[in-house]
Write an enzyme that holds these catalytic residues in place. Structure first.
Site, PDB file in Angstrom:
ATOM      1  N   CYS A 184       0.851  -1.186   0.000  1.00 12.95           N
ATOM      2  CA  CYS A 184       0.000   0.000   0.000  1.00 12.95           C
ATOM      3  C   CYS A 184       0.887   1.236   0.000  1.00 12.95           C
ATOM      4  O   CYS A 184       1.908   1.266   0.683  1.00 12.95           O
ATOM      5  CB  CYS A 184      -0.869  -0.019   1.262  1.00 12.95           C
ATOM      6  SG  CYS A 184      -1.975   1.392   1.390  1.00 12.95           S
TER       7      CYS A 184
ATOM      8  N   HIS B 109      -9.212  -3.868  -1.518  1.00 11.18           N
ATOM      9  CA  HIS B 109      -8.194  -3.098  -0.798  1.00 11.18           C
ATOM     10  C   HIS B 109      -8.525  -1.605  -0.855  1.00 11.18           C
ATOM     11  O   HIS B 109      -8.472  -0.910   0.170  1.00 11.18           O
ATOM     12  CB  HIS B 109      -6.815  -3.390  -1.422  1.00 11.18           C
ATOM     13  CG  HIS B 109      -5.692  -2.590  -0.862  1.00 11.18           C
ATOM     14  ND1 HIS B 109      -4.634  -3.166  -0.180  1.00 11.18           N
ATOM     15  CD2 HIS B 109      -5.447  -1.247  -0.867  1.00 11.18           C
ATOM     16  CE1 HIS B 109      -3.800  -2.191   0.201  1.00 11.18           C
ATOM     17  NE2 HIS B 109      -4.268  -1.030  -0.204  1.00 11.18           N
ATOM     18  N   GLU B 110      -8.873  -1.120  -2.052  1.00 12.08           N
ATOM     19  CA  GLU B 110      -9.135   0.321  -2.204  1.00 12.08           C
ATOM     20  C   GLU B 110     -10.403   0.742  -1.458  1.00 12.08           C
ATOM     21  O   GLU B 110     -10.425   1.786  -0.805  1.00 12.08           O
ATOM     22  CB  GLU B 110      -9.230   0.713  -3.678  1.00 12.08           C
ATOM     23  CG  GLU B 110      -7.924   0.563  -4.451  1.00 12.08           C
ATOM     24  CD  GLU B 110      -6.726   1.182  -3.749  1.00 12.08           C
ATOM     25  OE1 GLU B 110      -6.873   2.233  -3.118  1.00 12.08           O
ATOM     26  OE2 GLU B 110      -5.634   0.590  -3.819  1.00 12.08           O
TER      27      GLU B 110
ATOM     28  N   HIS C  89     -10.040   1.375   2.181  1.00  9.82           N
ATOM     29  CA  HIS C  89      -9.524   2.701   2.562  1.00  9.82           C
ATOM     30  C   HIS C  89     -10.663   3.673   2.869  1.00  9.82           C
ATOM     31  O   HIS C  89     -10.518   4.553   3.720  1.00  9.82           O
ATOM     32  CB  HIS C  89      -8.680   3.298   1.429  1.00  9.82           C
ATOM     33  CG  HIS C  89      -7.260   2.808   1.393  1.00  9.82           C
ATOM     34  ND1 HIS C  89      -6.359   3.061   2.387  1.00  9.82           N
ATOM     35  CD2 HIS C  89      -6.585   2.087   0.461  1.00  9.82           C
ATOM     36  CE1 HIS C  89      -5.192   2.533   2.074  1.00  9.82           C
ATOM     37  NE2 HIS C  89      -5.295   1.918   0.901  1.00  9.82           N
TER      38      HIS C  89
HETATM   39 NI    NI Z   1      -3.674   0.976  -0.056  1.00  8.80          NI
END
Ligand code: NI
Length: 164
Positions: A92, A134-135, A138
């Site tokens: 990341c 994953h995004e 966030h």
């Molecule tokens: Ni990330």
């Protein structure tokens, strides 16, 4: 072209839940997306979420040549389509130099909007599904290290992959 500073793990802003975008196709949104694309390209990332450059909005971008089409995804929703999970190494831009083994569902449907407000609706698997999860994490204040089950499988990439 504007390359923005990427917030690093430890910054409390990365642990907040981002707000939905309410107006599409505005100069402000276009400028944000341009900054995100420039920043992601400069850092050679596979994806970037607006909170990582300090912007509290539900906007992510991602793309990997030949594998995942470059996509601007706003106000996304995910449905997990399988019980099957797979563990893979993730990195990341907010956790530079490190990698961790993260288990995630292998097949998802994601929906959302592009910067003009056109709907996006895709069913994907494998690496594409992982990048999107994953995004979107966030946007909910979740960094991938929070999902690592065995912290021995979290470390510096030059050590973890030494000699490979
Ligand atoms: Ni990330």
């Amino acid at each position: 072209m504007a390359i923005k500073t990427t917030l690093k793990m430890g910054n409390p802003k990365l642990y907040e839940v981002a707000k939905p975008v309410e107006k599409f196709n505005t100069p402000e949104l276009q400028a944000l997306i341009k900054d995100m694309l420039d920043t992601m390209a400069h850092l050679n990332g596979a994806g970037l979420a607006a909170p990582q450059i300090g912007v509290d909005l539900r906007v992510v971008i991602f793309g990997v040549e030949d594998e995942v089409p470059t996509t601007i995804l706003i106000n996304p929703k995910i449905d997990v389509l399988t019980k099957e999970k797979e563990s893979e190494w993730e990195g990341c831009l907010s956790v530079p130099g490190m990698r961790g083994l993260v288990e995630r569902p292998t097949k998802i449907r994601y929906r959302g909007f592009d910067e003009k407000g056109n709907p996006i609706d895709r069913t994907v698997s494998g690496f594409h599904a992982r990048v999107v999860q994953h995004e979107i994490d966030h946007l909910d204040g979740i960094l991938y290290p929070l999902r690592i089950k065995d912290l021995r499988l979290f470390g510096f990439e030059d050590v973890l992959f030494k000699g490979l």
